[in-house]
Scaffold this motif. Sequence first.
Motif, PDB file in Angstrom:
ATOM      1  N   MET A  93       0.982  -1.295   0.034  1.00 27.71           N
ATOM      2  CA  MET A  93      -0.050  -0.054  -0.085  1.00 27.71           C
ATOM      3  C   MET A  93       0.749   1.306   0.036  1.00 27.71           C
ATOM      4  O   MET A  93       1.177   1.867   0.939  1.00 27.71           O
ATOM      5  N   ARG A  94       1.262   1.685  -1.138  1.00 35.62           N
ATOM      6  CA  ARG A  94       2.349   2.839  -1.499  1.00 35.62           C
ATOM      7  C   ARG A  94       1.548   4.168  -1.055  1.00 35.62           C
ATOM      8  O   ARG A  94       2.011   5.314  -0.866  1.00 35.62           O
ATOM      9  N   ASP A  95       0.199   4.378  -1.506  1.00 34.54           N
ATOM     10  CA  ASP A  95      -0.347   5.573  -1.579  1.00 34.54           C
ATOM     11  C   ASP A  95      -0.925   6.043  -0.363  1.00 34.54           C
ATOM     12  O   ASP A  95      -0.775   7.271  -0.152  1.00 34.54           O
ATOM     13  N   VAL A  96      -1.285   5.099   0.633  1.00 42.55           N
ATOM     14  CA  VAL A  96      -1.914   5.557   1.924  1.00 42.55           C
ATOM     15  C   VAL A  96      -0.908   6.380   2.740  1.00 42.55           C
ATOM     16  O   VAL A  96       0.232   6.161   2.833  1.00 42.55           O
ATOM     17  N   ARG A  97      -1.387   7.528   3.178  1.00 41.04           N
ATOM     18  CA  ARG A  97      -0.466   8.351   4.169  1.00 41.04           C
ATOM     19  C   ARG A  97      -0.273   7.882   5.317  1.00 41.04           C
ATOM     20  O   ARG A  97      -1.330   7.617   5.964  1.00 41.04           O
ATOM     21  N   ILE A  98       0.764   7.999   6.060  1.00 39.83           N
ATOM     22  CA  ILE A  98       1.070   7.542   7.499  1.00 39.83           C
ATOM     23  C   ILE A  98       1.324   8.683   8.546  1.00 39.83           C
ATOM     24  O   ILE A  98       2.432   9.616   7.893  1.00 39.83           O
ATOM     25  N   ILE A  99       0.612   8.887   9.331  1.00 36.01           N
ATOM     26  CA  ILE A  99       1.208   9.943  10.400  1.00 36.01           C
ATOM     27  C   ILE A  99       1.331   9.199  11.505  1.00 36.01           C
ATOM     28  O   ILE A  99       0.650   8.743  12.177  1.00 36.01           O
ATOM     29  N   LEU A 100       2.720   9.277  12.025  1.00 33.04           N
ATOM     30  CA  LEU A 100       3.290   8.809  13.303  1.00 33.04           C
ATOM     31  C   LEU A 100       2.929   9.556  14.566  1.00 33.04           C
ATOM     32  O   LEU A 100       3.169  10.886  14.325  1.00 33.04           O
ATOM     33  N   ARG A 101       2.453   9.069  15.695  1.00 31.19           N
ATOM     34  CA  ARG A 101       2.343   9.674  16.815  1.00 31.19           C
ATOM     35  C   ARG A 101       2.849   8.898  17.753  1.00 31.19           C
ATOM     36  O   ARG A 101       2.955   7.854  18.054  1.00 31.19           O
ATOM     37  N   THR A 102       3.563   9.740  18.665  1.00 29.43           N
ATOM     38  CA  THR A 102       4.286   9.066  19.939  1.00 29.43           C
ATOM     39  C   THR A 102       4.045  10.055  21.103  1.00 29.43           C
ATOM     40  O   THR A 102       4.115  11.177  21.166  1.00 29.43           O
ATOM     41  N   GLY A 103       3.895   9.061  22.441  1.00 27.79           N
ATOM     42  CA  GLY A 103       3.935   9.770  23.395  1.00 27.79           C
ATOM     43  C   GLY A 103       5.289   9.768  24.230  1.00 27.79           C
ATOM     44  O   GLY A 103       5.284  10.407  25.492  1.00 27.79           O
ATOM     45  N   GLN A 104       6.293   9.463  23.454  1.00 25.19           N
ATOM     46  CA  GLN A 104       7.638   9.429  24.284  1.00 25.19           C
ATOM     47  C   GLN A 104       8.425  10.114  23.066  1.00 25.19           C
ATOM     48  O   GLN A 104       9.057   9.624  22.482  1.00 25.19           O
ATOM     49  N   PRO A 105       8.523  11.307  23.185  1.00 28.87           N
ATOM     50  CA  PRO A 105       9.491  12.204  22.281  1.00 28.87           C
ATOM     51  C   PRO A 105      10.822  11.713  22.230  1.00 28.87           C
ATOM     52  O   PRO A 105      11.585  11.666  23.314  1.00 28.87           O
ATOM     53  N   GLY A 106      11.333  11.633  21.184  1.00 26.52           N
ATOM     54  CA  GLY A 106      12.905  11.236  21.114  1.00 26.52           C
ATOM     55  C   GLY A 106      13.175   9.791  21.211  1.00 26.52           C
ATOM     56  O   GLY A 106      14.267   9.290  20.771  1.00 26.52           O
ATOM     57  N   TYR A 107      12.000   8.922  21.234  1.00 24.88           N
ATOM     58  CA  TYR A 107      12.052   7.396  21.375  1.00 24.88           C
ATOM     59  C   TYR A 107      12.576   7.065  20.057  1.00 24.88           C
ATOM     60  O   TYR A 107      13.526   6.209  20.103  1.00 24.88           O
ATOM     61  N   ALA A 108      11.948   7.388  18.811  1.00 21.68           N
ATOM     62  CA  ALA A 108      12.407   6.923  17.705  1.00 21.68           C
ATOM     63  C   ALA A 108      13.009   8.080  16.901  1.00 21.68           C
ATOM     64  O   ALA A 108      12.532   9.194  17.074  1.00 21.68           O
ATOM     65  N   PRO A 109      14.006   7.711  16.091  1.00 22.39           N
ATOM     66  CA  PRO A 109      14.784   8.913  15.218  1.00 22.39           C
ATOM     67  C   PRO A 109      13.813   9.436  14.326  1.00 22.39           C
ATOM     68  O   PRO A 109      13.478   9.089  13.325  1.00 22.39           O
ATOM     69  N   GLU A 110      13.221  10.878  14.657  1.00 18.28           N
ATOM     70  CA  GLU A 110      12.244  11.458  13.671  1.00 18.28           C
ATOM     71  C   GLU A 110      12.900  11.260  12.221  1.00 18.28           C
ATOM     72  O   GLU A 110      11.914  10.678  11.112  1.00 18.28           O
ATOM     73  N   MET A 111      13.672  12.093  11.788  1.00 18.63           N
ATOM     74  CA  MET A 111      14.422  12.074  10.428  1.00 18.63           C
ATOM     75  C   MET A 111      14.532  10.739   9.862  1.00 18.63           C
ATOM     76  O   MET A 111      14.124  10.240   8.648  1.00 18.63           O
ATOM     77  N   ASP A 112      15.263   9.785  10.455  1.00 17.63           N
ATOM     78  CA  ASP A 112      15.425   8.406   9.973  1.00 17.63           C
ATOM     79  C   ASP A 112      14.027   7.768   9.744  1.00 17.63           C
ATOM     80  O   ASP A 112      13.837   7.070   8.716  1.00 17.63           O
ATOM     81  N   ALA A 113      13.021   7.820  10.602  1.00 18.77           N
ATOM     82  CA  ALA A 113      11.736   7.175  10.466  1.00 18.77           C
ATOM     83  C   ALA A 113      10.999   7.836   9.310  1.00 18.77           C
ATOM     84  O   ALA A 113      10.518   7.169   8.405  1.00 18.77           O
TER      85      ALA A 113
END
Length: 757
Positions: free
Chosen positions: A118-138
């Motif tokens: 599914m290449r077209d569906v848009r994804i918005i990530l939300r997290t309650g733990q800022p900095g847990y996942a690398p934002e730009m890498d993700a």
Amino acid sequence: MSALNPPSGAAQDDELVFVDEAPVNQPEGAANRAAWRVMIVDDDADVHSTTTFALGSLEVHGRPLEFVHAHSRAQAERLLARERDGGNDLAVVLLDVVMEQADAGLQLVRHIRDTLGMRDVRIILRTGQPGYAPEMDAIRGYDINDYRTKSELTRTKLYTSVAAAIRAYEQLRALEDSRTGLARVVRANAGLMALHTMDELATGILREACALLGQPVDGLLCACAPGTLPDEWTVLAAAGSSAALAGGARLLDTGGCAATAMAQALAEGRAFHRPDCVTLYLRGKAGSSFAAWLKLARPADALRRGLLDVFASSVAVGLDNVALMTDLQRAAFYDTLTGLKNRTRLVEIVDRCLAGSAHGAPDATLCMVDIDHFAETNDALGHQFGDALLVAVAQRLRAAVKPELNLARIGSDVFCVLGPSADVDPLALHALFDEPFSIEGQDVQVSATLGLVRLVDHDGNGTDALKDADIALKRAKSQRRGGHFYFSRGMGVEIRERVRLMHALRGGFARGELFLAYQPQVDLAARRPFGAEALLRWRLEDGRMIPPDRFIPIAEYSGLIIDIGEWVLREACAELMRVRAAGHLDFTMSINVSQVQFRHPHFLDMLSRALDDSGAPPERVELEITESMAMEEPDLLIERLAQIKRTGVSIAIDDFGTGFSSLSYLQRLQVDRLKIDRAFVSEITGSARGSSIAEMVIELGRNLGLGIIAEGVEDARQAQILQTLGCPLAQGYLFARPLAPAQLIDWLGSGALTRAA
């Protein structure tokens, strides 16, 4: 996008906590319109309810939102598979990063993209733990539309992120639909071009046009000669409600609205789209015109209308196959700008001429005519002006040469004339450029350089003949622009040998066949070594030596001199350090630099790296440039010499006295030493002129405070005269031939020079 405004004031800056709002008055029929489907994936039930409350009244492009809820990665994967297989229009996924596992959200993203495709569906990530996942890498690695911490997702930002994601999804879908539609247009055109009769082609156009619209086949296509009325039009194909008109009938007044609509399309030369019908204008290539009328069961959307317009413009040429074949023939063999034959057609004619010459055909000459400095004119005055100049040149050639001669344009500013040698007169062709050309109200004076080849003296085919003419043209340019040159067999051998040597040099350099030899330089008064000149040599694998005057010009022409020159700098500096390690600390290394290398934009970087990597003291390194180099682009040279001087390296002018340096110019150059050319040294014992030139160079150096060194000193008499004239330094066979690195150190330590003195 139309959307309800979020509450104003401080509430916009709070977290996902919203005030009550009045019910939204949706436009009539909104409930029946297809909704944008948004999936919320989060293990927190409050996030689901809060998000739904925040976005429930949002509309994008007049379409409401419909929510799908998943509370874990596993549940989301099942629902997503169902969405994909069911063909549902899932636009956005609002996804929590941390659920069952710390990376559950990112793993789900990978599943959506790679597993489900599914290449077209848009994804918005939300997290309650800022900095847990690398934002730009993700975002970069997983094609994520947005990445937010839950604490920063205010209502306004949530509105904005989702609306932007939906717009991006809609654009991606539109692009995919366009791509699919254009692919169908291409396939349809390919199929139609394979049809051989007008009936088949016309019927196929109706069928494919209706298929592009997603409508039943219903309509007609007519041939409409210019200036005729509808009752004179011929129906080429008809189907559906117009099927009775098929079979080549005339479109009578009973055609009704179809005739009126097609008449309007023909009169205005364009298509018309209405809710109940489409009228296409199809312009033929031979003065004919065609029109098609398609009845619609339902209105066509903008995308389908656009695809139909593309289809109509592309299939129109198929309705006039004779004109198409004529155009293809002309495009394949004639220059579109000037109407002259092109390279392909000229090669065919030369091939026929060469084949005929074996049976006693008259002598013929191929002349290549190159407009001098056309690129500069084109750049300065614009391509439109340049094209007009080329057309004017073609017209003058066409008007001046005999009709039986073949004219062609084979390159941007290169024309060719082919015909009997007696009629291909280079002087007459040059004379065509004596008068200026009038272009856009301006008189433009241009000249031409010619390269000629006599076909009776040529071995090969038409392509080879063009190559030989080009070789002659290049020779003419190198000697004098505005002149001409005839190809000879020797030139071909010379060019092929140069190319062979260029490839051999490239390979030899890679294999380490190039090496440096060092010719000592001596102090004439003290009879002690002063330094050495690094000389580039090339020994083939079989032991044969290639003279520098053969391979260095080829290295410069090919650009290989840049890499070779950098290697010479590094190797000579390394040898200087070996000599210093042997105890000869007052030793100077002199290194020749070619013009191409010297003017390279990274030359200073190469020099600095060679000094830094080797540790060679700059004050013991001297660069030699020729006098001819010093005379070209003086301002650029002065700036470059100043930059080199700041490194601490000294500069010598080689072969001094062979050029035309002026005293005032020489004073501006930051050089340290003048090198008397060997030609003047060889004449010093038998020619007053040779002695006087050497004496003048020595006196000039003394007056300007420059050092002097003489090269090519081969006997003691020459050395004595030079020393008497005041020349302090010399090099030549009298003292030593060029030495290998190990021999140089042995020679320096042997004291042979002192004993000889």
